[in-house]
Design a protein around this motif. Structure first.
Motif, mmCIF file in Angstrom:
data_model
loop_
_atom_site.group_PDB
_atom_site.id
_atom_site.type_symbol
_atom_site.label_atom_id
_atom_site.label_comp_id
_atom_site.label_asym_id
_atom_site.label_seq_id
_atom_site.Cartn_x
_atom_site.Cartn_y
_atom_site.Cartn_z
ATOM 1 N N UNK A 195 2.865 17.330 4.129
ATOM 2 C CA UNK A 195 2.166 16.757 5.279
ATOM 3 C C UNK A 195 1.868 15.279 5.048
ATOM 4 N N UNK A 196 1.339 14.942 3.866
ATOM 5 C CA UNK A 196 1.026 13.547 3.569
ATOM 6 C C UNK A 196 2.287 12.708 3.463
ATOM 7 N N UNK A 197 3.358 13.310 2.954
ATOM 8 C CA UNK A 197 4.605 12.568 2.798
ATOM 9 C C UNK A 197 5.150 12.085 4.142
ATOM 10 N N UNK A 225 0.829 -1.205 0.000
ATOM 11 C CA UNK A 225 0.000 0.000 0.000
ATOM 12 C C UNK A 225 0.862 1.253 0.000
ATOM 13 N N UNK A 226 1.927 1.255 0.796
ATOM 14 C CA UNK A 226 2.837 2.401 0.802
ATOM 15 C C UNK A 226 3.484 2.592 -0.571
ATOM 16 N N UNK A 227 3.733 1.507 -1.279
ATOM 17 C CA UNK A 227 4.273 1.631 -2.637
ATOM 18 C C UNK A 227 3.266 2.293 -3.558
ATOM 19 N N UNK A 228 1.981 1.922 -3.395
ATOM 20 C CA UNK A 228 0.945 2.495 -4.241
ATOM 21 C C UNK A 228 0.708 3.979 -3.967
ATOM 22 N N UNK A 229 1.003 4.415 -2.759
ATOM 23 C CA UNK A 229 0.746 5.799 -2.386
ATOM 24 C C UNK A 229 1.584 6.780 -3.213
ATOM 25 N N UNK A 230 2.808 6.381 -3.592
ATOM 26 C CA UNK A 230 3.720 7.259 -4.354
ATOM 27 C C UNK A 230 3.951 8.556 -3.592
ATOM 28 N N UNK A 231 4.623 8.395 -2.461
ATOM 29 C CA UNK A 231 4.822 9.520 -1.553
ATOM 30 C C UNK A 231 5.566 10.690 -2.184
ATOM 31 N N UNK A 232 6.416 10.408 -3.146
ATOM 32 C CA UNK A 232 7.223 11.484 -3.729
ATOM 33 C C UNK A 232 6.344 12.505 -4.447
ATOM 34 N N UNK A 233 5.129 12.128 -4.814
ATOM 35 C CA UNK A 233 4.239 13.051 -5.523
ATOM 36 C C UNK A 233 3.197 13.683 -4.596
ATOM 37 N N UNK A 234 3.210 13.283 -3.307
ATOM 38 C CA UNK A 234 2.255 13.840 -2.351
ATOM 39 C C UNK A 234 2.823 15.099 -1.705
ATOM 40 N N UNK A 235 1.952 15.844 -1.051
ATOM 41 C CA UNK A 235 2.385 17.043 -0.360
ATOM 42 C C UNK A 235 3.242 16.714 0.850
ATOM 43 N N UNK A 248 2.983 7.595 5.874
ATOM 44 C CA UNK A 248 3.767 6.437 6.330
ATOM 45 C C UNK A 248 3.736 6.275 7.848
ATOM 46 N N UNK A 249 3.664 7.409 8.581
ATOM 47 C CA UNK A 249 3.585 7.298 10.040
ATOM 48 C C UNK A 249 2.293 6.613 10.461
ATOM 49 N N UNK A 250 1.160 7.008 9.830
ATOM 50 C CA UNK A 250 -0.111 6.357 10.137
ATOM 51 C C UNK A 250 -0.075 4.883 9.754
ATOM 52 N N UNK A 251 0.513 4.582 8.600
ATOM 53 C CA UNK A 251 0.598 3.186 8.167
ATOM 54 C C UNK A 251 1.390 2.342 9.157
ATOM 55 N N UNK A 252 2.482 2.905 9.674
ATOM 56 C CA UNK A 252 3.308 2.165 10.638
ATOM 57 C C UNK A 252 2.533 1.946 11.938
ATOM 58 N N UNK A 253 1.857 2.999 12.413
ATOM 59 C CA UNK A 253 1.097 2.868 13.661
ATOM 60 C C UNK A 253 -0.007 1.828 13.538
ATOM 61 N N UNK A 254 -0.731 1.852 12.417
ATOM 62 C CA UNK A 254 -1.804 0.880 12.217
ATOM 63 C C UNK A 254 -1.252 -0.532 12.068
ATOM 64 N N UNK A 255 -0.095 -0.656 11.398
ATOM 65 C CA UNK A 255 0.521 -1.976 11.246
ATOM 66 C C UNK A 255 0.979 -2.519 12.592
ATOM 67 N N UNK A 256 1.547 -1.655 13.432
ATOM 68 C CA UNK A 256 1.976 -2.083 14.770
ATOM 69 C C UNK A 256 0.763 -2.524 15.594
ATOM 70 N N UNK A 257 -0.344 -1.771 15.491
ATOM 71 C CA UNK A 257 -1.545 -2.128 16.244
ATOM 72 C C UNK A 257 -2.088 -3.484 15.815
#
Length: 480
Positions: A134-136, A122-132, A140-149
């Motif tokens: 704040x989202x950049x 999912x993080x690969x699909x997000x394409x962070x380099x093209x996001x703003x 990934x921080x939200x994804x890590x927190x949810x994955x840890x949970x």
């Protein structure tokens, strides 16, 4: 009439319409705002419904596999809840099956790994380099927190299942065949060995029988004094040795008294216990335990197919695992192994004191509360042991057991030895849940209840037990 064919590429939607209709799969990569918003959505969808992010924006084959696994887990969870509500014995049977628990562990581990794979994809699909900006950082921080949970929840469940499986394997590894209830009751001999710190021997100093009604779960605990002597045996090897009552023996090399807690010494040390009870070890028991079973059966007049042996040191660990127990102490009691010589004041040898009044006891204090006898009688000690048994049952609430599950399971592995068959556990667990809803009846074979220590009336003892287990139903008076 001439029909003009449409241009060859007129049916193909423009890129702009694709972006408008399917922004998750075909986003406007030139817009940091759109890419950021898309990233937040994909991460949340991956957490709520693993596999959905891939179906909407990535590898559909991987997404469908993830969705199928997720839906399967939901169905299993729903069926588990329904089974617990409608077919509780079936759920208990599955929950106490070693192979089923192992399969559950494998499924949990597989799904946890799949969830991590889907999160990374999912993080690969997000394409962070093209996001703003704040989202950049936030996506990934939200994804890590949810994955840890999610993985923490899976690890917690895996650990609980593993504790159950290991405990079942350790405690119920060897046993004899299952037997039906006797006169409507499952009778279990409960033996406490006073072998904790400060003691140099192993004796059955706490002897009681737990009788559980096979239908209602009504529980009766009968306490047998450890020094009760000259008792009859039920038919068996010891009955052949002592046709009337048990006798003591004075021998410089190996001797025993007529007390019931001396059977361990007699059978295990002074006699060839394996010759008396050749199948004991194969059935998860021992000659000393089997001889004690025969003695208690002869005393109480009931059939006792199973035993549970509790070591007092493990008992202390169990109390600590439960978070302690609440006891109202009637009389100040000393901790310690007793005086070195007769008449020595308790203050000179006591390691500490259990003060009178309401106490929240840890494991060590509870152990001494059950063991202490040098300033009180054995009958008082029997009463205190029964108080502790009921206090521990009161602490065995579903929430407390769930919160402290691993500690309780670990304590149980060193605490308990038993010959209860594993295939009987589902039924016993079911009636134990019924027993939690009812008060516990106790019978103490003490002079206060008319049982003389020197010369017990065995017929009266058996009648007391029968009256407690099978109380007479009052006959309603006829009308008029």
């Amino acid at each position: 009439m001439t029909v003009t064919a449409p241009p060859r590429n007129s049916a193909r939607p423009r890129r702009g319409s694709l972006i408008e209709e399917r922004p998750l799969r075909h986003p406007d990569t030139t817009s940091p705002e759109v890419m950021g918003r898309r990233g937040w959505w994909l991460v949340v969808l991956n957490f709520l419904l693993p596999g959905s992010a891939q179906v909407l924006a990535g590898n559909r084959r991987l997404g469908r596999f993830g969705l199928a696994a997720t839906i399967t887990m939901w169905v299993i969870a729903l069926l588990t809840v329904l089974t617990g509500l409608l077919w509780r014995p079936l759920l208990l049977s599955l929950a106490t099956n070693w192979l089923v628990l192992l399969i559950v562990q494998v499924v949990i581990a597989f799904y946890a790994v799949l969830w991590i794979v889907l999160t990374v994809d999912t993080l690969r699909l997000v394409k962070l380099v093209r996001a703003g900006t704040v989202a950049r950082i936030g996506v990934p921080l939200l994804a890590i927190l949810l994955a840890v949970a999610s993985t923490s929840a899976a690890a917690w469940t895996f650990d609980r299942v593993n504790s159950v499986r290991e405990t079942l394997s350790t405690v119920f590894g060897a046993s004899g065949p299952s037997v039906p209830p006797s006169d409507g009751y499952y009778n279990v001999l409960l033996l406490g060995a006073d072998s904790g710190e400060g003691r140099d021997s192993m004796r059955f100093d706490s002897i009681s029988v737990v009788s559980v009604n096979a239908e209602t779960g009504a529980t009766t605990i009968t306490g047998v004094p450890r020094d009760m002597g000259h008792f009859p045996f039920a038919p068996g090897p010891m009955k052949d040795l002592y046709p009337d009552v048990h006798e003591g023996r004075v021998d410089p090399n190996c001797g025993w008294s007529s007390g019931i807690n001396q059977l361990q010494t007699e059978v295990e040390i002074c006699r060839d216990g394996n010759a008396l009870y050749p199948d004991a070890h194969d059935d998860g028991s021992s000659p000393g335990v089997e001889a004690t079973k025969d003695a208690v059966e002869g005393i109480l007049g009931i059939t006792i197919p199973y035993y549970v042996f509790i070591d007092m040191k493990g008992f202390a660990d169990l109390v600590d695992a439960l978070g302690g127990v609440d006891i109202n102490v009637v009389e100040r009691l000393p901790k310690g192994g007793g005086p070195q010589y007769e008449g020595q004041p308790a203050d000179d040898w006591a390691e500490g004191w259990i003060e009178a009044g309401q106490q929240h006891m840890d494991g060590d204090t509870a152990q001494w509360y059950a063991r202490s006898r040098y300033t009180t009688s054995d009958f008082d000690r029997m009463r205190r042991q029964r108080e502790l048994q009921q206090a521990i049952l009161a602490q065995m609430t579903p929430q407390n057991v769930l919160d402290r599950f691993t500690e309780i399971a670990d304590a149980g592995q060193v605490l308990v030895q038993t010959d209860i068959p594993a295939d009987l556990l589902p039924f016993l667990a079911d009636i134990a849940m019924k027993a939690k809803e009812q008060p516990v009846t106790t019978i103490e074979l003490t002079p206060e209840n008319g049982i003389e220590e020197a010369d017990p009336d065995w017929a009266l003892v058996r009648q007391m037990v029968q009256d407690a287990l099978h109380p007479q139903t009052p006959t309603p008076a006829p009308e008029g």
